[in-house]
Design a protein around this motif. Structure first.
Motif, PDB file in Angstrom:
ATOM      1  N   LYS A 159       0.824  -1.214   0.000  1.00 20.01           N
ATOM      2  CA  LYS A 159       0.000   0.000   0.000  1.00 20.01           C
ATOM      3  C   LYS A 159       0.850   1.251   0.000  1.00 20.01           C
ATOM      4  CE  LYS A 159      -0.720   0.073   5.030  1.00 20.01           C
ATOM      5  NZ  LYS A 159      -1.745   0.056   6.095  1.00 20.01           N
ATOM      6  N   TYR A 206       3.485   1.103  -8.323  1.00 20.92           N
ATOM      7  CA  TYR A 206       2.275   1.923  -8.252  1.00 20.92           C
ATOM      8  C   TYR A 206       1.084   1.203  -8.882  1.00 20.92           C
ATOM      9  CZ  TYR A 206      -1.100   5.411  -9.764  1.00 20.92           C
ATOM     10  OH  TYR A 206      -2.256   6.100 -10.023  1.00 20.92           O
ATOM     11  N   LYS A 209      -0.169  -1.439  -6.577  1.00 22.42           N
ATOM     12  CA  LYS A 209      -0.861  -0.845  -5.432  1.00 22.42           C
ATOM     13  C   LYS A 209      -2.273  -0.412  -5.809  1.00 22.42           C
ATOM     14  CE  LYS A 209      -2.124   2.806  -2.748  1.00 22.42           C
ATOM     15  NZ  LYS A 209      -3.126   3.846  -3.062  1.00 22.42           N
ATOM     16  N   ARG A 210      -2.412   0.318  -6.902  1.00 20.32           N
ATOM     17  CA  ARG A 210      -3.722   0.849  -7.276  1.00 20.32           C
ATOM     18  C   ARG A 210      -4.682  -0.276  -7.669  1.00 20.32           C
ATOM     19  NH1 ARG A 210      -4.716   1.979 -12.759  1.00 20.32           N
ATOM     20  NH2 ARG A 210      -5.894   3.846 -12.212  1.00 20.32           N
ATOM     21  N   THR A 211      -4.159  -1.378  -8.187  1.00 14.91           N
ATOM     22  CA  THR A 211      -5.028  -2.493  -8.562  1.00 14.91           C
ATOM     23  C   THR A 211      -5.499  -3.259  -7.331  1.00 14.91           C
ATOM     24  OG1 THR A 211      -3.959  -2.744 -10.713  1.00 14.91           O
ATOM     25  CG2 THR A 211      -5.165  -4.644  -9.868  1.00 14.91           C
ATOM     26  N   TYR A 213      -5.124  -2.461  -3.906  1.00 19.52           N
ATOM     27  CA  TYR A 213      -5.679  -1.703  -2.776  1.00 19.52           C
ATOM     28  C   TYR A 213      -6.769  -0.711  -3.188  1.00 19.52           C
ATOM     29  CZ  TYR A 213      -1.942  -3.593   0.116  1.00 19.52           C
ATOM     30  OH  TYR A 213      -1.115  -4.449   0.799  1.00 19.52           O
ATOM     31  N   ASP A 214      -6.717  -0.194  -4.423  1.00 21.37           N
ATOM     32  CA  ASP A 214      -7.679   0.819  -4.843  1.00 21.37           C
ATOM     33  C   ASP A 214      -8.721   0.285  -5.818  1.00 21.37           C
ATOM     34  OD1 ASP A 214      -6.049   2.478  -3.335  1.00 21.37           O
ATOM     35  OD2 ASP A 214      -4.922   3.189  -5.079  1.00 21.37           O
ATOM     36  N   ASN A 215      -8.598  -0.997  -6.161  1.00 20.51           N
ATOM     37  CA  ASN A 215      -9.569  -1.652  -7.052  1.00 20.51           C
ATOM     38  C   ASN A 215      -9.659  -0.958  -8.404  1.00 20.51           C
ATOM     39  OD1 ASN A 215     -11.374  -3.765  -7.539  1.00 20.51           O
ATOM     40  ND2 ASN A 215     -13.150  -2.509  -7.031  1.00 20.51           N
ATOM     41  N   GLU A 216      -8.496  -0.528  -8.915  1.00 17.71           N
ATOM     42  CA  GLU A 216      -8.431   0.116 -10.224  1.00 17.71           C
ATOM     43  C   GLU A 216      -7.886  -0.857 -11.259  1.00 17.71           C
ATOM     44  OE1 GLU A 216      -9.514   3.067 -10.872  1.00 17.71           O
ATOM     45  OE2 GLU A 216      -9.786   3.934  -8.866  1.00 17.71           O
ATOM     46  N   ASP A 422       0.713   8.962  -4.542  1.00 17.02           N
ATOM     47  CA  ASP A 422       1.394   7.723  -4.139  1.00 17.02           C
ATOM     48  C   ASP A 422       2.822   7.640  -4.654  1.00 17.02           C
ATOM     49  OD1 ASP A 422      -0.722   6.470  -2.697  1.00 17.02           O
ATOM     50  OD2 ASP A 422      -1.710   6.008  -4.589  1.00 17.02           O
TER      51      ASP A 422
END
Length: 474
Positions: A159, A206, A209-211, A213-216, A422
């Motif tokens: 994260k 990055y 992380k975004r995939t 933890y951020d569901n992107e 981030d």
């Protein structure tokens, strides 16, 4: 929850798991009080034993702990009375004014970070042919070792991208056939490899992380060996991989200005300290990354971004300077933002009148603001730079100067470039890597002795109490 969470203690019921967490929390809370008591040191003792807290003299000047030929940071002069006299800030890379480096790159309309890396590593400016060869060598190192992105980054997301970056650097040790050789040639090879790898490391870290933890959505782009460091960063962090020349040139200037800042800054000093032990390159650079992550060092750029978001969310009209000033006063009183009473992006440990990096970056930032229709926001930063130092002195009752530092306008640049918060500090790390590697090589060549400063023990001697005679209550 981490990717491996839940793989152990699968038979524990929710009630049992909750009970264990409560016991742990109770233990930690109880023992924290002991830690606070048993680690407290009377501040008067520092004066009694003439301890240089923060490795600084009483006037705030840094204690000289080493010699370097790599970077020189000038923010004040010391007169005959050993008093600091404020002067305009200057920054030199290998004796060359960074302002001249930036202005020549702008005049030639070319990218300059790679030339800066060459200068810092080798101690002299490259010829055109030497620069092309160096850029070609770096280009060959843009792509990570086979399977590294999948096995070391995507399957173990973090994260915090800085922690992922440090872990990735340590993992590269296992991909090196000669990782522990500290000869100059081998360390140079490792340094060039790392400088080449870093854009991919931060971009993939990055994206993971975004995939996770951020569901992107996951967007992965291969690096292009023909592109500059700045271009590769923008290409790999953006879903479409698109960027403008102005965007890339401004990021490049920002990286030049962040590449080095003398041997005394916390992360470069960390590089010297760790390298003096004779350890490997990956351990030394990972330690420097850990240092830079701290909010008192490289993490300060994140605090600027968060503060500016807070201001824009709470001031209805950012072009109304009276409204902005009222909110700045509330920040200084510790009423809003993070309630620290600080305006981030102001003040510096060395620069007393001006930060040359902020001055240079501001010129390019204005050009970007005009291009992107962000002039109102740029003028908000400009107002903070010019008004906030006076407010600080008035409200805090101090004569201390608080010039804008590089974090203020790098914050604007990152916002204007749509660089996610981030990776603000990871980009700082990518920029500073050249300086770290240069300092590591310098320590191996010119140092020769493990750094081992002294600490004065102020704990009185105590008798050992047998276990059966001790208080049994926590």
């Amino acid at each position: 929850m981490s990717p491996l969470a839940g793989e152990r203690n699968v038979s524990a019921t929710p009630e049992q798991a909750a009970q264990k967490r409560n016991l742990e929390l109770q233990f930690v809370n109880t023992m924290s009080k002991k830690l606070l008591h048993n680690n407290a040191i009377d501040s008067a003792l520092y004066g009694k034993y003439d301890v240089k807290r923060g490795l600084r003299d009483s006037n705030g000047a840094g204690v000289v702990v080493g010699l370097t030929k790599i970077g020189d940071v000038q923010g004040y002069e010391v007169n005959e009375k050993k008093e600091k006299v404020a002067v305009d800030g200057k920054l030199y890379y290998r004796g060359i004014d960074v302002e001249d480096i930036v202005n020549n790159c702008l005049a030639d309309n070319r990218f300059g970070y790679e030339e800066t890396c060459y200068l810092l590593l080798f101690g002299e400016l490259p010829t055109p042919k030497e620069l092309e060869v160096f850029k070609s060598v770096l280009g060959e190192k843009r792509e990570l070792p086979m399977g590294f992105a999948r096995d070391m980054i995507l399957t173990a997301p973090s994260k915090n991208v800085m922690n992922k970056l440090a872990r990735s650097v340590l993992a590269l040790y296992s991909y090196d056939e000669n990782p522990d050789d500290v000869s100059v040639g081998n360390v140079l090879r490792q340094s060039i490899n790392l400088i080449g790898y870093f854009p991919s490391l931060i971009a993939y870290g990055y994206q993971a992380k975004r995939t996770y933890y951020d569901n992107e959505s996951l967007h992965l782009h291969y690096p292009d060996p023909k592109l500059s460091t700045a271009e590769n960063i923008l290409r790999m962090i953006r879903p479409t991989g698109e960027y403008t020349e102005l965007e890339a040139k401004l990021l490049d200037i920002s990286m030049i200005l962040h590449a080095e800042h003398g041997g005394g800054n916390n992360s470069s000093f960390t590089t010297h300290v760790v390298s003096s032990s004779g350890t490997d390159t990956y351990s030394a650079i990972a330690a420097a990354i850990g240092s830079l992550k701290g909010p008192k060092h490289g993490g300060a750029n994140v605090e600027v971004l968060e503060m500016m978001s807070n201001i824009k969310a709470n001031v209805k009209d950012i072009t109304n300077h009276q409204e902005v000033e009222k909110y700045l006063i509330r920040i200084l009183h510790g009423e809003v933002n993070d309630k620290s009473g600080l305006i981030y992006g102001l003040g510096h440990a060395v620069y007393t009148v001006s930060d040359p990096r902020a001055t240079l970056l501001k010129k390019m930032a204005r050009e970007l603001a005009i291009d992107k229709g962000l002039l109102d926001e740029f003028m908000l930063y400009d107002f903070i730079e010019n008004r906030a130092p006076d407010l600080f002195q008035e409200i805090k009752g101090t004569s201390k100067r608080m010039p804008a530092n590089v974090d203020l306008y790098s914050g604007f640049v990152y916002n204007a470039l749509n660089i996610p918060i981030d990776i603000a500090t990871p980009i700082f790390a990518t920029s500073r890597l050249a300086g770290w590697c240069a300092h590591r090589i310098e320590e191996l060549v010119a140092g020769g002795r493990i750094m081992r400063p002294a600490y004065k023990c102020v704990q009185c001697h105590l008798p050992y109490t047998p276990l059966s005679d001790r208080d049994k209550d926590l």
